[in-house]
Scaffold this active site. Sequence first.
Site, PDB file in Angstrom:
ATOM      1  N   LEU A 229       0.872  -1.176   0.000  1.00 24.04           N
ATOM      2  CA  LEU A 229       0.000   0.000   0.000  1.00 24.04           C
ATOM      3  C   LEU A 229       0.903   1.218   0.000  1.00 24.04           C
ATOM      4  O   LEU A 229       1.676   1.423   0.957  1.00 24.04           O
ATOM      5  CB  LEU A 229      -0.881   0.032   1.249  1.00 24.04           C
ATOM      6  CG  LEU A 229      -2.230  -0.685   1.201  1.00 24.04           C
ATOM      7  CD1 LEU A 229      -2.049  -2.153   0.876  1.00 24.04           C
ATOM      8  CD2 LEU A 229      -2.971  -0.504   2.520  1.00 24.04           C
ATOM      9  N   HIS A 230       0.830   2.016  -1.046  1.00 23.63           N
ATOM     10  CA  HIS A 230       1.733   3.151  -1.172  1.00 23.63           C
ATOM     11  C   HIS A 230       0.918   4.429  -1.339  1.00 23.63           C
ATOM     12  O   HIS A 230       0.187   4.582  -2.314  1.00 23.63           O
ATOM     13  CB  HIS A 230       2.668   2.967  -2.374  1.00 23.63           C
ATOM     14  CG  HIS A 230       3.765   3.980  -2.430  1.00 23.63           C
ATOM     15  ND1 HIS A 230       4.984   3.788  -1.808  1.00 23.63           N
ATOM     16  CD2 HIS A 230       3.827   5.206  -3.017  1.00 23.63           C
ATOM     17  CE1 HIS A 230       5.749   4.846  -2.013  1.00 23.63           C
ATOM     18  NE2 HIS A 230       5.064   5.718  -2.742  1.00 23.63           N
ATOM     19  N   CYS A 233       3.101  10.293  -3.280  1.00 25.53           N
ATOM     20  CA  CYS A 233       4.021  11.291  -2.731  1.00 25.53           C
ATOM     21  C   CYS A 233       4.665  12.014  -3.899  1.00 25.53           C
ATOM     22  O   CYS A 233       5.659  11.532  -4.460  1.00 25.53           O
ATOM     23  CB  CYS A 233       5.071  10.615  -1.849  1.00 25.53           C
ATOM     24  SG  CYS A 233       6.270  11.768  -1.141  1.00 25.53           S
ATOM     25  N   ARG A 273       0.089  11.530   4.171  1.00 28.28           N
ATOM     26  CA  ARG A 273      -0.688  10.767   5.160  1.00 28.28           C
ATOM     27  C   ARG A 273      -2.122  11.280   5.236  1.00 28.28           C
ATOM     28  O   ARG A 273      -2.726  11.337   6.301  1.00 28.28           O
ATOM     29  CB  ARG A 273      -0.009  10.801   6.545  1.00 28.28           C
ATOM     30  CG  ARG A 273       1.363  10.129   6.560  1.00 28.28           C
ATOM     31  CD  ARG A 273       1.806   9.764   7.968  1.00 28.28           C
ATOM     32  NE  ARG A 273       2.031  10.926   8.800  1.00 28.28           N
ATOM     33  CZ  ARG A 273       3.161  11.606   8.866  1.00 28.28           C
ATOM     34  NH1 ARG A 273       4.196  11.234   8.130  1.00 28.28           N
ATOM     35  NH2 ARG A 273       3.281  12.648   9.665  1.00 28.28           N
ATOM     36  N   ASP A 305      -1.926  10.965  11.532  1.00 27.32           N
ATOM     37  CA  ASP A 305      -2.143  10.226  10.289  1.00 27.32           C
ATOM     38  C   ASP A 305      -3.633  10.251   9.983  1.00 27.32           C
ATOM     39  O   ASP A 305      -4.445   9.770  10.787  1.00 27.32           O
ATOM     40  CB  ASP A 305      -1.652   8.787  10.438  1.00 27.32           C
ATOM     41  CG  ASP A 305      -1.517   8.054   9.100  1.00 27.32           C
ATOM     42  OD1 ASP A 305      -2.273   8.393   8.172  1.00 27.32           O
ATOM     43  OD2 ASP A 305      -0.667   7.149   9.005  1.00 27.32           O
ATOM     44  N   ARG A 307      -5.026   8.956   7.143  1.00 22.23           N
ATOM     45  CA  ARG A 307      -5.377   7.995   6.102  1.00 22.23           C
ATOM     46  C   ARG A 307      -6.463   7.027   6.561  1.00 22.23           C
ATOM     47  O   ARG A 307      -6.607   6.743   7.753  1.00 22.23           O
ATOM     48  CB  ARG A 307      -4.136   7.211   5.671  1.00 22.23           C
ATOM     49  CG  ARG A 307      -3.154   8.038   4.863  1.00 22.23           C
ATOM     50  CD  ARG A 307      -1.894   7.254   4.546  1.00 22.23           C
ATOM     51  NE  ARG A 307      -1.116   6.970   5.746  1.00 22.23           N
ATOM     52  CZ  ARG A 307       0.081   6.404   5.735  1.00 22.23           C
ATOM     53  NH1 ARG A 307       0.626   6.043   4.586  1.00 22.23           N
ATOM     54  NH2 ARG A 307       0.733   6.182   6.869  1.00 22.23           N
TER      55      ARG A 307
END
Length: 373
Positions: A229-230, A233, A273, A305, A307
């Site tokens: 999971l990326h 960025c 994030r 965070d 996310r």
Amino acid sequence: MSQNNPDTSQKIALRNVDRAIADLRRGLPAVITTGQETIAILSTEMAYDAEIRDLAETCGTAPLFAITAHRANVLHVMPTGDTTILLTIEDWMDASLMRALADATHDLDQPFRGPFTRLQGPIDPIHDAAIKINKLGRLLPSAIVCPVDTEKAASIAAEKDLSVVTFDEIFSYDDYSARQLRPVALAKVPLQGAENTRIQAFRPVDGGIEHLAILIGDPNRHDPVLARLHSECFTGDLIGSLKCDCGEQLRGAIKAISDQGSGVILYLAQEGRGIGLMNKLRAYKLQSDGFDTIDANERLGFDADERVFRPAAEMLSLLGFTKIRLMTNNPEKVEGLERCGIEVAERVTHKFPSNTHNELYLATKRKRSGHYL
């Protein structure tokens, strides 16, 4: 299709939130209601004096300044136990000042501000929705809020052409949007070191934020698939920033999966994030001022965070993967996916050497976020 159909009601909810976000990003007001309580809001980041005066005249009440408890702590406002804090807008607090109060990058330039008058008593949860919708819009988590007579709210919204959204719609948005993800386009995209690669795009039915799955080789759906999971960025993945290890993690994941033969990388639109690129750059400014990555996010008013893992879980399910070997050093990713019904059969270590620019960042992730680094 009947309006009582869950899919239809979710689409309507997504549309209402999207419209309100679009208006807030343009500096226009939006109305939030629970059915019992109603407020009209402006995004602090986009608010100017004329718009605040218009809001007060429209609502017939004095506006208040809403910030998160994280941000209030930085401004030396006593905590209340609530996640949102309401401040009285004093005569000396014009729109320019409130924009600066919402933006932590101005803290060291303007260190002596206040005192502030905090609204006493319990804060209605509807004000949490005012903060949440600004986060959803990738805006600073702060709002100018005005109470509205609920019985008059519909006529006011119609007269002023204001977007109306409910508390429940705002807090269901992340989940609804993820559950409405659909595969949109699939194409072969040969990569350096992984020529047998396809990219599958996913888009929610409201036309909102899109995510990508990078499929390398022909992964077996019966065995746990090697997965990463990326979070996107821009600075690290695209232009080679040395402030993080994201670019190395992405390219390292491509190589590791290619070396094994097959796997999947979910490239998620959760920059910084989950706070968005503009706010990530603000956080970078704070890091340059000496704050670590977690303190920087919290000084801006965000959680460490922001996310969510439902989009990743839905994408994996749509691709036919229910068990994965997850390449990560973040224990929250493992827990988050498992809460969403994806079995993590193994956590695969995925770390890279630090450099002089990101060693504090990596140390903070290890010490304060529990990353296995």
